[in-house]
Design an enzyme around this catalytic site. Sequence first.
Site, mmCIF file in Angstrom:
data_model
loop_
_atom_site.group_PDB
_atom_site.id
_atom_site.type_symbol
_atom_site.label_atom_id
_atom_site.label_comp_id
_atom_site.label_asym_id
_atom_site.label_seq_id
_atom_site.Cartn_x
_atom_site.Cartn_y
_atom_site.Cartn_z
ATOM 1 N N GLY A 67 45.611 55.357 64.395
ATOM 2 C CA GLY A 67 45.098 55.929 63.164
ATOM 3 C C GLY A 67 46.079 56.909 62.570
ATOM 4 N N PRO A 68 45.855 57.319 61.342
ATOM 5 C CA PRO A 68 46.759 58.263 60.683
ATOM 6 C C PRO A 68 46.724 59.624 61.356
ATOM 7 C CG PRO A 68 44.807 57.851 59.346
ATOM 8 C CD PRO A 68 44.751 56.888 60.470
ATOM 9 N N GLY A 82 46.030 63.443 62.237
ATOM 10 C CA GLY A 82 44.979 64.399 61.935
ATOM 11 C C GLY A 82 43.564 63.871 61.984
ATOM 12 N N THR A 127 44.056 62.726 69.626
ATOM 13 C CA THR A 127 44.328 63.511 70.838
ATOM 14 C C THR A 127 43.084 64.261 71.302
ATOM 15 O OG1 THR A 127 46.632 63.783 70.151
ATOM 16 C CG2 THR A 127 45.815 65.266 71.835
ATOM 17 N N SER A 158 49.360 42.943 48.443
ATOM 18 C CA SER A 158 48.009 43.299 47.993
ATOM 19 C C SER A 158 47.963 43.801 46.556
ATOM 20 C CB SER A 158 47.422 44.364 48.929
ATOM 21 O OG SER A 158 48.177 45.565 48.871
ATOM 22 N N LYS A 214 41.526 51.810 51.647
ATOM 23 C CA LYS A 214 41.705 51.661 50.197
ATOM 24 C C LYS A 214 40.436 52.059 49.439
ATOM 25 C CE LYS A 214 45.175 48.007 50.645
ATOM 26 N NZ LYS A 214 45.504 46.581 50.441
#
Length: 782
Positions: free
Chosen positions: A329-330, A332, A336, A659, A702
């Site tokens: 995932g991105p 933040g 963790t 896309s 998105k």
Amino acid sequence: MPLVVGRPKSIGALKEAQEKNSLIVVAAQRVMSQGDPAVDDIFRVGVLCKIENVVATENNAFQVVITGMLRYRIAEFIPDAGFLSVRGETVADVPSGDSVRTQALYNSLSLLAREILALVPGPGEALAKLVEKVEDPSQLTNLCSAYLNLSTPVKQELLEELMIDSRMEKLLSIMHKEREVLLVQKNIQEKMSERLSKAHREALLREQLRTIKEELGEEGGTANEDLRKKIEDARMPEEARKIAEEELQRLENLPPAAAEYHVIRTYLDWLAQMPWKKSTQDIIDLKGAREILDEDHYGLEQVKKRILQYLAVAKLKNDLSGPILCLVGPPGVGKTSLGQSIARALGRKFIRCSLGGIRDESEIRGHRRTYIGAMPGRIVQNIKRAGVNNPFFMLDEIDKLGASFQGDPAAALLEVLDPEQNDTFVDHYLDVAFDLSNVFFIATANVVDTIPSPLRDRMEIIELTGYTTAEKLHIARRYLIPKQLVEHGLKPEQVRITDSTLELITTHYTREAGVRELNRRVAALCRATAEEIVERELDAAARVEQGRIVIGPVKARDILGNEKYHPEISDRVVRPGVVTGLAWTPTGGDLLFIEASSMPGTGKLTLTGQLGDVMKESAQIAMSTARSAAAALNPSLDFERQDFHIHVPSGAIPKDGPSAGVALLTAIASLLTERTVDTKLAMTGEITLRGAVLPVGGIKEKVLAAHRAGNKTVILPKRNEADLKDVPEDVRRDLSIVLVETVEEVLSKALGLPMDKFRAAALILSKNKPDAGGTGAGSAVN
């Protein structure tokens, strides 16, 4: 020569000789360990001696001083109840007839004896003077034989040799070898003395000091004994224990000043401190685990559900071994911290190992002990630091591993993360198998593409997407603000951050999938509040009126400064050729604006905005599709006399992917029809030359980006309908989601074009198109 007489038979013979003529025969026994030798165990040639002095000792033995007189050959033993008695005769030396040769042998023997005495430490000068005074060759051979360190059989051979010259030759041969040994020893000692530096002398002195302390009882046990006890207590496997004992035996035979001493000692310390059999008891409680996950994290329902399923299976089979999880995932979004929560729910020790930037295979598998400064790899180091063999081990940033000439660490991780192999993981430094099957491995990554396929195949991917604005507000209120209040020494009754302030920060001061920047902005508000409270306390007049500080949007703008981000839609001018697309990035979803313009020219298409090859191909497909439907879009336009320019803003940022196909086509169609597209309409999807809209990835990110930017309508491919279940329900309620299968549906929704008119124009154009031979009708392209 002094002798100690203690055997009963020998004492009896000694007393009998004292009563008669003080003469006694002394002979050696063949086997020195024989306590009571028989007559066959005694050599037949001995020495007739005279008793000079007899002194009784405390243990019923006698110390006797005797003087050798003549050789004595024993003829027979006389049986006697008390002692051994013999008959025999004295044997004289036999000189050779060659006096010159005898003298030469004597001189050589005398010189060699003095050279040996010079090499031997101790009272060599007195013996050297004694050798110089001896002029009789026979006496010199007897003297040398007595003081040389020879075995009993060799001395007996010299004693039985009657020829003086032959005896001297044998002695010369023996003494030459002795001198060579002494010379080599002296050379070695001289070299060692030269190499003995100050550090070595200090080490020797410390060792002597330690020995003295042990003798005085000031220090119990040696370091090696302590190490041996640690090895025994470590409960190693048989293979590791055998190697440890062999290395410990080598260590005991080495002086502490040796270079290899500390290398072996460090290696044994690592073996002894590894948690071979130490482990923690797992706590598999689904209800408790659910409470901990909900307490530490808001949202992430799919991820929590998968983790609880994993724990449920582990409870049924009573074993936590299973697939290796990889949270993707991105930044933040809580990867963790989610791992820390799982470790807390299981009651295991948490280990985090950051793999970002590692380019050396030895960082994983360790260095071999042949290298100076060698040490184990990070896997073994962290397990030893945890002190148990079943910790919760997080491999952070596994997608950022590199490769170099020093090896590929991702390849080294293949064995670590394979449940079928990691029970015999061998670190290069330990060089023995260590069982990693009890370790709960979990990896984190931002993207999957950079993880090598063999490594990715060994892990189960669990995706963590970005948070919605509503979720960020919940997280800030429930987690971030209480944490920052504690870190800044504030109390809840001293400050209150309003919901409108949090929404302002989320939309105008941050643009991220996670909440790290939001956390930093909240910290900035807390710092400003702490400063204001301290200033109030210093002001005596204000202290009376001091109350709770409320941070609203206006106060937040004063603290945080100018807004960093503005809603993109409010900045867009409503004009033909401008369309809002949707893009996926490693940090979540984002808006992608497409701008198209035309000018007189020769039919050339220009693409700008640092577009990748795939996106350029999508633009070519969009242009071809628009030209094929020119009759419906703008019948009066001559494509051969117009140039088209398509630009995607933020030109410094690379963009690629298929896309944006529907957005590119809509921008061109909007330009040709001179119709504007609603600024609150966003779209994504891949197009083909036959007019189909194909599914794309990153739908959740998105859609969240469109919602975050204030869009009201989103056009998606029909085949992505199943992906909408991952979108939060509140977001779906706020948006009007249009699912399409063809480009006609897209243009109908975005531009209000009648679908039947668009299809008819495309069909007429395709029928009027000549075939390959230049005559006849061609097939339809849509």
